[in-house]
Design a protein around this motif. Structure first.
Motif, PDB file in Angstrom:
ATOM      1  N   TRP A 260       0.798  -1.234  -0.011  1.00 23.95           N
ATOM      2  CA  TRP A 260       0.007   0.024   0.111  1.00 23.95           C
ATOM      3  C   TRP A 260       0.789   1.322   0.057  1.00 23.95           C
ATOM      4  O   TRP A 260       0.503   2.258  -0.446  1.00 23.95           O
ATOM      5  N   ASN A 261       2.261   1.315   0.468  1.00 22.14           N
ATOM      6  CA  ASN A 261       2.914   2.361   0.494  1.00 22.14           C
ATOM      7  C   ASN A 261       3.991   2.664  -0.602  1.00 22.14           C
ATOM      8  O   ASN A 261       4.903   3.229  -0.319  1.00 22.14           O
ATOM      9  N   SER A 262       3.710   1.961  -1.565  1.00 20.17           N
ATOM     10  CA  SER A 262       4.549   1.962  -2.804  1.00 20.17           C
ATOM     11  C   SER A 262       4.251   3.564  -3.666  1.00 20.17           C
ATOM     12  O   SER A 262       3.043   3.711  -3.427  1.00 20.17           O
ATOM     13  N   SER A 263       5.356   4.208  -3.967  1.00 18.54           N
ATOM     14  CA  SER A 263       4.956   5.284  -4.670  1.00 18.54           C
ATOM     15  C   SER A 263       4.102   5.190  -5.944  1.00 18.54           C
ATOM     16  O   SER A 263       3.273   6.111  -6.183  1.00 18.54           O
ATOM     17  N   GLU A 264       4.252   3.980  -6.555  1.00 15.97           N
ATOM     18  CA  GLU A 264       3.624   3.921  -7.759  1.00 15.97           C
ATOM     19  C   GLU A 264       1.826   4.010  -7.484  1.00 15.97           C
ATOM     20  O   GLU A 264       1.153   4.381  -8.309  1.00 15.97           O
ATOM     21  N   ILE A 265       1.417   3.132  -6.309  1.00 16.95           N
ATOM     22  CA  ILE A 265       0.032   3.285  -6.131  1.00 16.95           C
ATOM     23  C   ILE A 265      -0.503   4.917  -5.759  1.00 16.95           C
ATOM     24  O   ILE A 265      -1.172   5.122  -6.056  1.00 16.95           O
ATOM     25  N   LEU A 266       0.328   5.707  -4.878  1.00 12.28           N
ATOM     26  CA  LEU A 266       0.005   6.781  -5.147  1.00 12.28           C
ATOM     27  C   LEU A 266      -0.057   7.730  -6.444  1.00 12.28           C
ATOM     28  O   LEU A 266      -1.236   8.633  -6.212  1.00 12.28           O
ATOM     29  N   GLN A 267       0.716   7.562  -7.229  1.00 15.57           N
ATOM     30  CA  GLN A 267       0.660   8.103  -8.502  1.00 15.57           C
ATOM     31  C   GLN A 267      -0.646   7.775  -9.240  1.00 15.57           C
ATOM     32  O   GLN A 267      -1.440   8.531  -9.850  1.00 15.57           O
TER      33      GLN A 267
END
Length: 470
Positions: A260-267
């Protein structure tokens, strides 16, 4: 005005209403905005979507109950007018209109930005203009053309989500030979299921609830359907599985497949999953799907603004010229009024994006919750009237009435109050409050003007009668 010039036509077919009901809930907020929710609540974002979904299901059930008895264009604004008072119908009608005209500007800007991914040489303002004009034309031609465009937009969204879910579930359980089963390690292995606590889950609910706006459009569209009651019953009965599959299901796949804390998910969570699966040109495919969702939302926004303005004009709360329809039954002037305001909002976005435009956007933030609150209070008051006057018409009933209605009212009030204590949302609730005050003052002003006009008319009649006697 001749009644034939002011009547909407029942041009929406059952298949149009079916797809509007099924996919109306799928907006760009799911594909893009879900990243921020996952980043806030972690895997607990599944609960955020589920809890927000429960409120939407209850609200739609209440709206369905009223709409099945009286399917009418304007829907909940008309019910608020009858159940709470003219001021409530005026307030929610204009707030809803304002929400969607700002949404038109936002969606046009978002759509133009996506298209620039392929055609970078076209200016953003020009692409905004082209998109809005084209979809305005589809709405002006006839309600059937609106339904046809929405039908195919909806198909693309539904097929995309279903394929995403099928592939994701297959990978989670190791059904596909190319991947080892991921299992559920990502749900609990990165700080637990609720890494930032239950408070973050509740904050996620506040963020998520706004992405469900649009679910209610099927109740507005029912007034122009050949089989309004069937359409309402179908939409109301299917809302639970729609939210469960499209929102809760797809978010569950995202947080199960990736940390859940991967930068790809945030983008972009969906692009991140497609990249993980190894889908060629994942970003381009997802951009196409998001563009479809944006155009669908823009198409629906144009429809919703025009029908709400038409309904307000019918009650004398907007200029009568917005009742005028073309030969195909489309309220042209009401449609154009929403787009003109939106063109202005697009211009504001370029002139003053950090002040004027953001004020307009923030002013819309709590309208979804106010809409749900109004629907719940209206149903609470109208249920007894229905049971007394026309009990056979209650083909849909709110579950456990009045307890779940009270639960919805308390929950929505709780979310509104919580926004005042969340620093990032405090300004938004304040701006929404300012907008409500402006609308209420407008209502008071229009009522005084109505009273003054009536008094003047009575004076003229009395004066005429006296002159006749003399």
């Amino acid at each position: 005005m001749n009644t034939t010039d002011s009547q909407l036509q029942k041009g929406l077919k059952r298949r149009h209403m079916t797809m509007i009901a099924i996919a109306g809930v799928i907006g760009a907020g799911l594909f893009v905005g879900s990243g921020a929710v996952i980043h806030t609540a972690g895997p607990g974002s599944i609960l955020s979507y589920a809890l927000a979904g429960v409120l939407v299901v209850f609200t739609m059930r209440m709206l369905g109950e009223m709409a099945a008895v009286n399917p009418i264009s304007g829907s909940f604004a008309h019910y608020a007018y009858e159940a709470i008072g003219p001021w409530a119908g005026f307030m929610i009608g204009w707030l809803y209109w304002f929400f969607w005209v700002i949404a038109i500007a936002l969606e046009a800007t978002a759509g133009a930005a996506i298209i620039q991914y392929w055609y970078s040489g076209v200016p953003l303002w020009l692409m905004c203009l082209i998109i809005t004009v084209l979809l305005t034309l589809t709405n002006i031609v006839s309600v059937k053309s609106f339904g046809e465009f929405e039908y195919w937009f909806s198909w693309i969204k539904v097929v995309s989500i279903v394929l995403f879910l099928v592939i994701g579930i297959a990978i989670v359980f190791g059904i596909t030979p190319s991947f080892d089963p991921t299992g559920f390690t990502n749900l609990i292995g990165q700080g637990g299921f609720m890494p930032n606590g239950f408070g973050a889950v509740l904050m996620g609910v506040v963020i998520v609830i706004f992405s469900f706006m649009g679910t209610e459009i099927v109740a507005i569209a029912a007034g122009e359907s050949a089989e309004p009651k069937k359409a309402i019953i179908q939409a109301t009965n299917s809302v639970t599985w729609r939210i469960l599959i499209f929102y809760v299901g797809s978010i569950a796949v995202v947080v199960t497949l990736l940390p859940w804390n991967s930068s790809e998910i945030l983008q972009s969570p969906y692009v991140a999953v497609l990249d993980y699966i190894g889908v060629p040109a994942a970003a381009q495919i997802m951009n196409f799907v998001v563009l479809t969702a944006v155009l669908s939302c823009l198409n629906s926004a144009l429809y919703a603004t025009s029908r709400m303005l038409y309904s307000l004009a019918k009650k004398g709360e907007a200029p009568k010229r917005f009742l005028k329809v073309n030969k195909k039954g489309a309220p042209v002037q009401a449609i154009l009024a929403g787009t003109v305001f939106s063109y202005g909002a697009v211009i504001m976005n370029y002139i003053s994006p950090d002040k004027v435009f953001m004020f307009l956007v923030n002013s819309c933030s709590a309208i979804t919750l106010i809409l749900y609150l109004t629907i719940a209070i209206s149903q609470l008051r109208m249920r007894k009237k229905f049971e007394r006057e026309n009990p056979d018409a209650l083909t849909i009933k709110m579950w456990l009435f009045p307890y779940l209605t009270y639960f919805t009212i308390i929950s929505v009030l709780g979310l509104l109050i919580s926004m005042a204590f969340i620093e990032s949302m405090r300004t938004q609730i304040l701006f929404t409050g300012v907008l409500i005050i402006i609308v209420i003052l407008s209502y008071i002003f229009t009522q005084k003007k109505k009273t003054k006009d009536m008094d003047t008319q009575e004076e003229r009649i009395t004066k005429g009668e006296i002159e006749e006697r003399i």
